[in-house]
Scaffold this motif. Structure first.
Motif, PDB file in Angstrom:
ATOM      1  N   TYR A  22       1.328  -1.293   0.078  1.00 40.21           N
ATOM      2  CA  TYR A  22      -0.258   0.000  -0.236  1.00 40.21           C
ATOM      3  C   TYR A  22       0.736   1.102  -0.270  1.00 40.21           C
ATOM      4  N   PHE A  23       1.903   1.460   0.981  1.00 41.58           N
ATOM      5  CA  PHE A  23       2.637   2.058   1.327  1.00 41.58           C
ATOM      6  C   PHE A  23       3.764   2.834  -0.354  1.00 41.58           C
ATOM      7  N   SER A  24       4.884   2.004   0.367  1.00 40.49           N
ATOM      8  CA  SER A  24       6.306   0.962  -0.282  1.00 40.49           C
ATOM      9  C   SER A  24       6.693   0.270   0.333  1.00 40.49           C
ATOM     10  N   ASP A  25       7.877  -0.645  -0.413  1.00 40.46           N
ATOM     11  CA  ASP A  25       8.667  -1.659   0.102  1.00 40.46           C
ATOM     12  C   ASP A  25       9.649  -1.560   1.523  1.00 40.46           C
ATOM     13  N   LYS A  26       9.680  -0.101   1.009  1.00 45.05           N
ATOM     14  CA  LYS A  26      11.174   0.682   1.666  1.00 45.05           C
ATOM     15  C   LYS A  26      10.719   1.680   2.904  1.00 45.05           C
ATOM     16  N   ALA A  27       9.219   2.104   2.877  1.00 47.90           N
ATOM     17  CA  ALA A  27       8.838   2.088   4.152  1.00 47.90           C
ATOM     18  C   ALA A  27       9.118   1.307   5.846  1.00 47.90           C
ATOM     19  N   ARG A 175      -9.131  -8.834   4.162  1.00 47.94           N
ATOM     20  CA  ARG A 175      -9.477  -7.048   4.448  1.00 47.94           C
ATOM     21  C   ARG A 175      -8.638  -6.341   5.084  1.00 47.94           C
ATOM     22  N   PHE A 176      -7.704  -5.478   4.782  1.00 47.01           N
ATOM     23  CA  PHE A 176      -7.063  -4.528   5.789  1.00 47.01           C
ATOM     24  C   PHE A 176      -7.434  -3.483   5.557  1.00 47.01           C
ATOM     25  N   VAL A 177      -7.368  -2.482   6.327  1.00 48.28           N
ATOM     26  CA  VAL A 177      -8.026  -0.990   6.270  1.00 48.28           C
ATOM     27  C   VAL A 177      -6.521   0.105   6.802  1.00 48.28           C
ATOM     28  N   ILE A 178      -6.790   1.064   6.463  1.00 46.23           N
ATOM     29  CA  ILE A 178      -5.464   1.589   6.422  1.00 46.23           C
ATOM     30  C   ILE A 178      -6.280   2.521   7.661  1.00 46.23           C
ATOM     31  N   VAL A 179      -5.738   3.253   8.249  1.00 48.77           N
ATOM     32  CA  VAL A 179      -6.297   4.265   9.740  1.00 48.77           C
ATOM     33  C   VAL A 179      -5.351   5.094   9.819  1.00 48.77           C
ATOM     34  N   LYS A 180      -6.023   6.582  10.297  1.00 51.01           N
ATOM     35  CA  LYS A 180      -5.611   7.772  10.305  1.00 51.01           C
ATOM     36  C   LYS A 180      -6.633   8.372  11.540  1.00 51.01           C
ATOM     37  N   ARG A 181      -5.798   9.519  12.038  1.00 50.70           N
ATOM     38  CA  ARG A 181      -6.616  10.231  13.585  1.00 50.70           C
ATOM     39  C   ARG A 181      -8.001  11.249  13.212  1.00 50.70           C
ATOM     40  N   GLU A 182      -7.730  11.550  11.380  1.00 45.06           N
ATOM     41  CA  GLU A 182      -8.557  12.472  11.159  1.00 45.06           C
ATOM     42  C   GLU A 182      -8.836  12.119   9.600  1.00 45.06           C
ATOM     43  N   ILE A 183      -9.698  12.491   9.207  1.00 45.85           N
ATOM     44  CA  ILE A 183     -10.858  12.218   8.049  1.00 45.85           C
ATOM     45  C   ILE A 183      -9.125  12.809   7.147  1.00 45.85           C
ATOM     46  N   GLN A 184      -9.330  11.971   6.172  1.00 41.87           N
ATOM     47  CA  GLN A 184      -8.264  12.109   4.580  1.00 41.87           C
ATOM     48  C   GLN A 184      -8.883  13.250   3.454  1.00 41.87           C
ATOM     49  N   ILE A 185      -8.400  14.074   3.222  1.00 41.76           N
ATOM     50  CA  ILE A 185      -8.919  15.422   2.457  1.00 41.76           C
ATOM     51  C   ILE A 185      -8.966  14.642   0.780  1.00 41.76           C
ATOM     52  N   THR A 186      -9.872  13.875   0.595  1.00 46.61           N
ATOM     53  CA  THR A 186     -10.129  13.619  -0.652  1.00 46.61           C
ATOM     54  C   THR A 186     -10.748  14.008  -2.286  1.00 46.61           C
ATOM     55  N   GLU A 187     -10.505  14.266  -3.283  1.00 43.98           N
ATOM     56  CA  GLU A 187     -11.401  14.464  -3.560  1.00 43.98           C
ATOM     57  C   GLU A 187     -12.646  13.717  -4.250  1.00 43.98           C
ATOM     58  N   ARG A 188     -13.376  14.020  -4.364  1.00 42.57           N
ATOM     59  CA  ARG A 188     -14.863  13.187  -4.172  1.00 42.57           C
ATOM     60  C   ARG A 188     -14.777  12.793  -5.301  1.00 42.57           C
ATOM     61  N   LYS A 189     -14.108  12.719  -6.746  1.00 43.87           N
ATOM     62  CA  LYS A 189     -14.958  11.726  -8.284  1.00 43.87           C
ATOM     63  C   LYS A 189     -14.039  10.764  -7.391  1.00 43.87           C
TER      64      LYS A 189
END
Length: 275
Positions: A22-27, A175-189
């Motif tokens: 999901y992120f990077s193999d170097k994360a 099924r895995f989810v990615i979770v943050k503290r706050e809502i991520q700003i993403t374009e609605r489309k």
């Protein structure tokens, strides 16, 4: 500066594999031995993202993780489905006839139970984490002990794969989810899936009415999980996942459900990984 990703388990675990994809193999990875530990790292600001398993195609929902996301007001910002393949790992040069014990997570042992019926001499021992057993075998040069873990764990800890894909049901997906503290700003489309939580009284038709709203607004219900409210007998909290083609349809449904249900909450809006 990019903060590390917190996962349940250690390098070589399935959570680690998801973080790499999901992120990077170097994360950079923060290893935690419990889901509570990963959430604490997020709440403390040690990380901005955690990877958390939420459901398995065989075992079903991991209910405590729903509660963790809800209780701490966290936000789901993404998801990833991983094909879980269990492999039998041991020190280089070992054969399966030399293996006396297999250590792994209880769920992994359960999913591979049929395979071990052929090997009555092997004792199955529960452990906290699949990859951690692989690491111990490598670090301590443990002969006669094998682990059930991923091929990634075999590569990291330089172990042999004695048998591949030993799980009883070959199509085994988590099924895995990615979770943050706050809502991520993403374009609605870019948004076409949401995780919601609401509460309903134990009354005839209350759930059906909500489901009809979803259907009328062109939402597709992909998941529903009910949890009783312990402090309030006969009252239930529902966790649902919905997909949609048009954000406006989802927005309309949300506004109606917010009026109809109690304690309506959006746990996350993100991109559907199953397109």
């Amino acid at each position: 500066m990019t903060k590390p990703i917190a996962i349940q388990g250690i390098k070589g675990s399935f959570h680690h594999e998801v973080a790499q994809v999901y992120f990077s193999d170097k994360a950079e990875i923060v290893e935690c031995m419990s889901f509570d530990g990963t959430v604490n790292h997020l709440l403390n600001g040690d990380t901005d993202h955690i990877v958390m398993a939420l459901e398995n195609s065989i075992a079903g929902s991991i209910i405590p993780n729903y509660a963790l996301i809800d209780t701490h007001n966290l936000s789901i910002v993404g998801e990833h489905y991983l094909d879980i393949q269990h492999n039998l790992l041991a020190l280089n040069g070992q054969s399966i006839t030399e293996i006396k014990e297999v250590h792994s997570h209880p769920m992994a042992l359960l999913q591979c139970k049929v395979f071990f019926k052929k090997y009555s001499h092997i004792k199955l021992v529960e452990a906290q984490d699949t990859a951690d057993v692989a690491k111990q075998i490598s670090d301590q040069n443990l002969k006669g002990i094998a682990a059930i873990a991923s091929k990634n764990a075999a590569k990291i800890y330089e172990l042999d794969v004695l048998e591949e894909s030993i799980q009883t049901i070959k199509h085994n997906e988590t099924r895995f989810v990615i979770v943050k503290r706050e809502i991520q700003i993403t374009e609605r489309k870019e948004l076409n899936k949401a995780s919601l939580k609401f509460e309903l009284d134990h009354k005839r038709g209350s759930l059906a009415t909500i489901l009809n709203v979803m259907s009328d607004c062109k939402l597709n219900l992909t998941k529903i999980q009910s949890l009783p409210k312990i402090e309030t007998p006969w009252k239930y909290a529902f966790f649902v996942d919905v997909t949609f083609e048009d954000y406006k349809d989802y927005e309309k449904a949300s506004s109606i459900m917010q009026l109809m249900a109690e304690n309506f909450k959006v746990l996350g809006e993100y991109k559907n990984a199953r397109l």
